[in-house]
Design a protein around this motif. Structure first.
Motif, short mmCIF file in Angstrom:
data_model
loop_
_atom_site.label_atom_id
_atom_site.label_comp_id
_atom_site.label_asym_id
_atom_site.label_seq_id
_atom_site.Cartn_x
_atom_site.Cartn_y
_atom_site.Cartn_z
N GLY A 133 0.82 -1.21 0.00
CA GLY A 133 0.00 0.00 0.00
C GLY A 133 0.85 1.25 0.00
O GLY A 133 0.60 2.19 -0.76
N LEU A 134 1.90 1.26 0.86
CA LEU A 134 2.74 2.46 0.94
C LEU A 134 3.50 2.69 -0.35
O LEU A 134 3.60 3.82 -0.82
CB LEU A 134 3.72 2.34 2.12
N TRP A 135 4.02 1.60 -0.93
CA TRP A 135 4.75 1.75 -2.20
C TRP A 135 3.80 2.27 -3.29
O TRP A 135 4.16 3.16 -4.07
CB TRP A 135 5.38 0.42 -2.64
N THR A 136 2.59 1.74 -3.32
CA THR A 136 1.62 2.16 -4.34
C THR A 136 1.31 3.65 -4.20
O THR A 136 1.34 4.40 -5.18
CB THR A 136 0.33 1.32 -4.22
N LEU A 137 1.07 4.09 -2.96
CA LEU A 137 0.72 5.51 -2.75
C LEU A 137 1.94 6.41 -2.95
O LEU A 137 1.86 7.43 -3.62
CB LEU A 137 0.16 5.69 -1.34
N PHE A 138 3.08 6.00 -2.36
CA PHE A 138 4.30 6.80 -2.48
C PHE A 138 4.72 6.92 -3.95
O PHE A 138 5.02 8.01 -4.44
CB PHE A 138 5.41 6.14 -1.65
N GLN A 178 -6.26 -3.39 -16.49
CA GLN A 178 -5.61 -4.31 -15.55
C GLN A 178 -4.65 -3.58 -14.61
O GLN A 178 -4.59 -3.88 -13.42
CB GLN A 178 -4.87 -5.39 -16.34
N THR A 179 -3.94 -2.58 -15.17
CA THR A 179 -3.00 -1.81 -14.34
C THR A 179 -3.74 -1.16 -13.18
O THR A 179 -3.28 -1.18 -12.03
CB THR A 179 -2.34 -0.70 -15.20
N TRP A 180 -4.91 -0.61 -13.45
CA TRP A 180 -5.65 0.13 -12.43
C TRP A 180 -6.35 -0.81 -11.44
O TRP A 180 -6.55 -0.45 -10.29
CB TRP A 180 -6.61 1.14 -13.08
N LYS A 181 -6.68 -2.00 -11.94
CA LYS A 181 -7.24 -2.99 -11.01
C LYS A 181 -6.16 -3.41 -10.00
O LYS A 181 -6.42 -3.55 -8.82
CB LYS A 181 -7.75 -4.22 -11.79
N ILE A 182 -4.94 -3.58 -10.50
CA ILE A 182 -3.82 -3.93 -9.61
C ILE A 182 -3.60 -2.79 -8.62
O ILE A 182 -3.41 -3.02 -7.42
CB ILE A 182 -2.53 -4.20 -10.43
N PHE A 183 -3.65 -1.56 -9.12
CA PHE A 183 -3.46 -0.37 -8.29
C PHE A 183 -4.48 -0.37 -7.14
O PHE A 183 -4.13 -0.21 -5.97
CB PHE A 183 -3.61 0.87 -9.18
N VAL A 184 -5.75 -0.57 -7.49
CA VAL A 184 -6.82 -0.57 -6.47
C VAL A 184 -6.60 -1.72 -5.48
O VAL A 184 -6.72 -1.55 -4.26
CB VAL A 184 -8.22 -0.68 -7.15
N TYR A 185 -6.24 -2.89 -6.02
CA TYR A 185 -6.03 -4.06 -5.14
C TYR A 185 -4.93 -3.77 -4.13
O TYR A 185 -5.09 -4.02 -2.93
CB TYR A 185 -5.66 -5.29 -5.98
N LEU A 186 -3.81 -3.22 -4.62
CA LEU A 186 -2.67 -3.00 -3.73
C LEU A 186 -2.99 -1.96 -2.66
O LEU A 186 -2.50 -2.05 -1.54
CB LEU A 186 -1.42 -2.60 -4.54
N TYR A 218 -10.94 -12.65 -4.41
CA TYR A 218 -10.81 -11.21 -4.66
C TYR A 218 -9.49 -10.94 -5.40
O TYR A 218 -9.47 -10.20 -6.40
CB TYR A 218 -10.86 -10.48 -3.31
N ALA A 219 -8.40 -11.58 -4.90
CA ALA A 219 -7.09 -11.38 -5.53
C ALA A 219 -7.13 -11.84 -6.98
O ALA A 219 -6.60 -11.18 -7.88
CB ALA A 219 -6.02 -12.14 -4.76
N LYS A 220 -7.78 -12.97 -7.21
CA LYS A 220 -7.84 -13.51 -8.58
C LYS A 220 -8.61 -12.56 -9.50
O LYS A 220 -8.22 -12.31 -10.64
CB LYS A 220 -8.50 -14.89 -8.55
N ALA A 221 -9.72 -12.04 -8.96
CA ALA A 221 -10.55 -11.13 -9.77
C ALA A 221 -9.79 -9.85 -10.12
O ALA A 221 -9.96 -9.29 -11.20
CB ALA A 221 -11.83 -10.79 -9.02
N MET A 222 -8.92 -9.40 -9.20
CA MET A 222 -8.25 -8.13 -9.42
C MET A 222 -6.89 -8.27 -10.11
O MET A 222 -6.46 -7.36 -10.83
CB MET A 222 -8.04 -7.40 -8.07
N LEU A 223 -6.20 -9.37 -9.87
CA LEU A 223 -4.83 -9.47 -10.37
C LEU A 223 -4.69 -10.28 -11.66
O LEU A 223 -3.64 -10.27 -12.28
CB LEU A 223 -3.91 -10.08 -9.31
N VAL A 224 -5.72 -11.03 -11.99
CA VAL A 224 -5.61 -11.87 -13.19
C VAL A 224 -6.35 -11.22 -14.34
O VAL A 224 -7.53 -10.86 -14.20
CB VAL A 224 -6.17 -13.28 -12.93
N ARG A 225 -5.65 -11.08 -15.45
CA ARG A 225 -6.28 -10.48 -16.63
C ARG A 225 -7.24 -11.48 -17.24
O ARG A 225 -6.90 -12.65 -17.43
CB ARG A 225 -5.20 -10.10 -17.64
N LYS A 226 -8.43 -11.03 -17.53
CA LYS A 226 -9.44 -11.92 -18.13
C LYS A 226 -9.18 -12.07 -19.62
O LYS A 226 -8.77 -11.14 -20.27
CB LYS A 226 -10.85 -11.38 -17.92
#
Lengths: 88, 297
Positions: free
Chosen positions: B125-130, B199-207, B288-296
């Protein structure tokens, strides 16, 4: 040995004849494991997906010896029949 | 003709559509293991060979998805149902299933993931925000764009690491390779793809959500574990260390000696329930992780 190595080993015996698709080997390995004749463990691999390594169990070794005996008996019986047929 | 391993796996999955999920999982992991190993071998032998050409000859030997699906179904139909762990799980009594959680390695692995998820969630989370802040601030300078690209790539790298942890500890199948960007694109085009792909933004939200979720999992689970262990060991440690069973507003409440067996039993039941809860939480988080981190697709 892992599945791909076993498939390559079978292929190396006779490349001209493909007895079965290599993919059909894997469900057989899993079914032998379910029957307790093989055991397996998964090891991570540096370059690809984890590999499932198979090892024969004591029961598997005994079964293999029994199958080999039956196979040899059957082969000897069929050879004798064919030989006699040639003489007729 | 298949252009890559993933396309083959999708077809195989389609062919096994109505089969047992465990069989599908086995068939897919066997196929992936074989094809990737064979592909690696083929490319080592001949570095000039293209992936799709090498794959074509590998699949000729391995079998088309339809052939492999039928081989798995045929072997599966020969196996006695009693050998299926799924069936044996279902036929166990409720009592054995409830207390069998202590022998369930998945429950302990999931607990480990959840207990450490505050630390990992905090780092992610900190790395994503920073990183997002830094990239935005430097966008006005010339180094801004390359920095943004590196930052977005780092998010994908973190997503891959998280995926590996989710698969190893939560038992949810996750991608083993990072999402690739087409090789023949220019640097600016690659950056554009990275920036515009959902997908990039889904990863962003997940992290980012991983941080509060991690805190919740870790502190929730640690509290429940501590509560359970305290109750279980209370008959021994309570009198030795003069501990109250419950402390409310600085006031200690003690349990009578007659209640000691029940207190211990309550602690044991609470520990069992905590492990069940951890397993359910792990499964839900894995989805949840699968839905957010795996590209459909």
């Amino acid at each position: 040995m892992y599945g791909y190595q076993i498939a390559k080993l079978i292929e190396a015996y006779d490349e001209s004849v493909q007895m079965m698709k290599q993919g059909a080997l894997y469900p057989v390995l899993r079914s032998l494991e379910n029957s307790g004749l093989l055991e397996s463990h998964v090891d991570p691999s540096v370059s690809g997906p984890p590999r499932r390594y198979y090892t024969i169990t004591k029961a598997g070794q005994e079964t293999l010896e029994a199958w080999a005996r039956i196979w040899n008996q059957t082969k000897a019986f069929v050879d004798t029949l064919l030989e006699e047929n040639n003489h007729v | 003709m298949f252009k890559d391993v993933d396309e083959y796996l999708i077809q195989l999955k389609k062919q096994l559509k109505h089969s047992d999920p465990a069989l599908i999982q086995d068939a897919l992991s066997d196929a992936e293991e074989h094809l990737r190993n064979a592909l690696e071998g083929a490319q080592k032998e001949n570095s000039d060979i293209s992936e799709d050409k090498a794959l074509q000859s590998i699949i000729e030997k391995y079998g088309e998805p339809i052939e492999i699906a039928s081989a798995y179904r045929e072997i599966e139909s020969r196996i006695s149902p009693s050998l299926s762990s799924d069936v044996s799980q279902k036929t166990r009594s409720h009592f054995a299933r409830f207390f069998g959680i202590f022998g369930d390695s998945q429950a302990w692995a999931t607990s480990l993931y959840l207990i450490f998820s505050a630390v990992t969630g905090c780092i992610f989370g900190l790395w994503t925000l920073f990183g997002a802040g830094l990239s935005l601030v430097t966008l006005i300078f010339i180094i801004g764009l390359p920095l943004l690209g590196l930052y977005l790539l780092s998010l994908r790298g973190i997503a891959l690491i998280e995926g590996r942890m989710v698969e190893a500890l939560l038992g949810v199948r996750m991608p083993r390779k990072s999402i690739f960007v087409q090789k023949d694109l220019s640097l600016t085009e690659k950056l554009k793809v990275l920036f515009t792909e959902s997908q990039t933004w889904k990863i962003f939200v997940y992290l980012i959500t991983r941080f509060p979720l991690g805190l919740l999992y870790t502190f929730g689970l640690l509290t429940l574990f501590a509560f359970s262990i305290k109750f279980m060991t209370y008959p021994v440690l309570g009198p030795v260390f003069d501990q109250g069973l419950i402390t409310l507003g600085g006031q200690k409440y003690y349990a009578s000696v007659l209640l000691y067996p029940f207190v211990s039993l309550a602690g044991f039941l609470s520990l069992t329930l905590t492990l069940h809860l951890a397993k359910i939480l792990g499964k839900t988080h894995g989805r949840y992780a699968k839905a957010m981190l795996v590209r459909k697709g």
